[in-house]
Design a protein around this motif. Structure first.
Motif: not given
Lengths: 404, 404
Positions: A69-70, A49, A46, A75
């Motif tokens: 910057x995330x 990401x 949790x 994937x």
């Protein structure tokens, strides 16, 4: 007990974790080591990401210094179709072309710049001509640091557009990449600029190891049997090994020793492959790299001999692919999995294919192939193997005839 | 009770969910409606990080028909730095430039192609010159469908490289975009090809509503106060409204009526803005769109008048930005948040800035600005506002003088 310390990879001398990257005694590279707190799988559940979900295992002390910057948590694509095509039942692609600046370099650049902030530095930079320039510039922008990109002057217009957009100072040096690199090193030292891939290198490579953490977590904390890693300087391959080893240290995975770590290089700049095939421990530099995979065109790989050690340690091989194989592999990946990569990613897919053909990978082994950059940066090279469509008259009957 | 049915947006006639997109009675567009099962926040917890996590709310009946290249769940970036610069305390950027084919079009294309598979169609396509071509081609590749891209012939080499890489049949029509579109429609009908943005349109737009679902979930199931949406045909803005309304229907959010939905268009192709400013319900087509934001250069927006209704319904405005404002906004976003967008994203950021200056957004309102595409596709336009760096002699002293 402090969270981290530095240790020389060669003579093992330990240092406090300061703004330092080379051993005073033997000039070996300094690596970051950790006194890990208790960590379980639940520690990361949790969380955000991004690769900052692994904060306890990254070299930043105070969370307020994180410059994000995330990036990360890209994937891990179950590549059933590509697998079927080449003969593998458990193939995965780690797709780092979808990071915020569109390559894996957001990982090391983000960690290095966060650490530069923690050190109280007031400016950052890098020596680069491509992916790293944009990753450094974007994180510097977010951190509000002046950013200096040192690059040779003969770079195409389009390639610098992205880095310039983030507001970097782009210093086009009238010389080679080596000249730019030397100047970056000297100015970094004399002016206290955090050059992410030079004087911040010990922290920089820590970002790349998140490519191991994420793959392990995305496989529900399993170690893959086979990994294929595109290799330029060798820093990323080395960091991925370190990442898996650390996961074993904190007991999140076991049996890291069973994985096979493989190195993929482009023909025309494959000094590590050459050494591997000659059974040599010495990497002889390639003087004039000549390959379509420009982001891997590092003739004298800084971590080359450590890569050779890693291949021995983890029962892997080094293999190369030529320009045609690289470009074919780009199309193969796009046409099976819808992933559009730059030639560096084509190198890994081409080597993956060759390894299966050569019987180096068993069809049921869990195999992870790293794709580290974005095809949009290399459309000109890619168009060389595609034919421009013929123009058709705007006539429904005629066009209908070509639609099956 | 079936999961979905179709309903005419105009006369409300209902239909079974077949391969159909226009009302037999009144030629109005058909929308997908749902008989939702019980849904709670927990329904989606711990699911895959793609838009397929919302399976219950998407128009596919059988999960085995899902064609996924891992699109969606793109970052909602807390844009503190950009917010501070323009005067907002709670600003977020929804960054769809990091989808697998590098634009939001992976959402509608993926849903349309999954539905085409469910319908048992054997080929797909689209009319497009840009982002949609690649999104359709990539998903078709993953699904193993032949793919037909209908495009005008005067497109730059580089723009088609990505779509061709995925193996699409690229039909370059000697004519305008309208010619290509007409031919795609006729061939789609006569040959049973699923043209994602024409005869699959009812299902196609369902993909775009995940831009609402994700934002709501990423804000912990809150409705933003202000949304700024870049607008071409208007389908995406309409779909985002539908998405929030459906979340209210299943009680995941409340008070969707309090949100302000705003439309951003480029000067030179702003027919919806023109109608809004003239207080008219009629959108008068722009005959010759002229803007740097090519992906928004749709002179006759199919959903234009529905957008005007949405702006009234949700107390929003329509505003435009010119080429200079767009390019400045691209740099502003890159230099504050490290996000590199194509001109369409620049349009939304420029309009956001203007709305704050005009007092249309209160500084404490939760504001979400949608950035839907990738700057790497538009480096030439962006370089027009950047100056090429001067080449410097490879001399440490001289270069050191420019490093502060």
């Amino acid at each position: 007990m402090s969270k981290i310390f530095l240790q020389c990879r060669e003579c093992k001398k330990e240092y406090d974790p300061t703004f330092k990257y080379i051993c005073d005694e033997c000039f070996g590279p300094l690596d970051v080591h950790y006194n890990f707190p208790p960590i379980t799988k639940d520690t990361f559940t949790n969380r955000e990401q991004t690769y900052w979900r692994y904060f306890e295992m990254l070299p930043i002390i105070d969370k307020s210094n994180i410059v994000s910057i995330n990036a990360g948590m890209t994937p891990l694509v179950r590549a059933e179709k590509l697998g079927k095509k080449i003969g593998l039942n458990n193939l995965y692609i780690k797709n780092d072309s979808v990071n915020p600046t569109f390559s894996f370099k957001d990982r090391p650049a983000g960690v290095a710049i966060s650490k530069a902030k923690e050190f109280g530095l007031s400016s950052v930079g890098c020596a680069s001509t491509g992916n790293l320039a944009s990753a450094t510039a974007a994180h510097a922008a977010k951190a509000d640091f002046p950013c200096y990109i040192f690059a040779p002057s003969d770079i195409e217009h389009a390639k610098i557009a992205q880095a310039l957009s983030y507001g970097a100072n782009y210093i086009a040096v009238d010389g080679t990449y080596d000249d730019a690199n030397r100047i970056a090193a000297q100015i970094g030292d004399s002016k206290g600029v955090g050059i992410v891939n030079i004087n911040m290198r010990s922290y920089y490579v820590e970002g790349s190891k998140t490519l191991a953490y994420e793959v392990a977590e995305q496989l529900d904390w399993k170690v893959p049997d086979q990994l294929i890693v595109p290799t330029g300087s060798g820093a990323m391959l080395n960091a991925i090994c370190k990442g898996f080893e650390e996961l074993e240290t904190v007991s999140l995975i076991d049996k890291v020793s069973k994985m096979h770590m493989n190195c993929a290089q482009p023909h025309g700049c494959a000094p590590i492959v050459n050494a591997f095939k000659n059974n040599s421990d010495d990497v002889i530099p390639v003087e004039n790299p000549d390959t379509v995979a420009k982001s891997l065109a590092i003739g004298d790989p800084g971590d080359g001999r450590y890569v050779l050690k890693r291949l021995k340690q983890y029962n892997g091989i080094a293999q190369e692919s030529n320009n045609k194989e690289i470009l074919d592999a780009i199309l193969l990946l796009a046409r099976t999995e819808g992933i559009f990569t730059e030639p560096a990613g084509g190198v890994s897919v081409a080597v993956l294919k060759k390894m299966v053909e050569d019987g180096k990978i068993d069809k049921d082994e869990t195999t992870v192939c790293y794709v580290t950059g974005n095809g949009l940066k290399a459309t000109e090279s890619i168009m060389e193997v595609l034919s421009r469509p013929q123009v058709m008259q705007a006539d429904v009957a005629k066009i209908s005839a070509v639609v099956k």
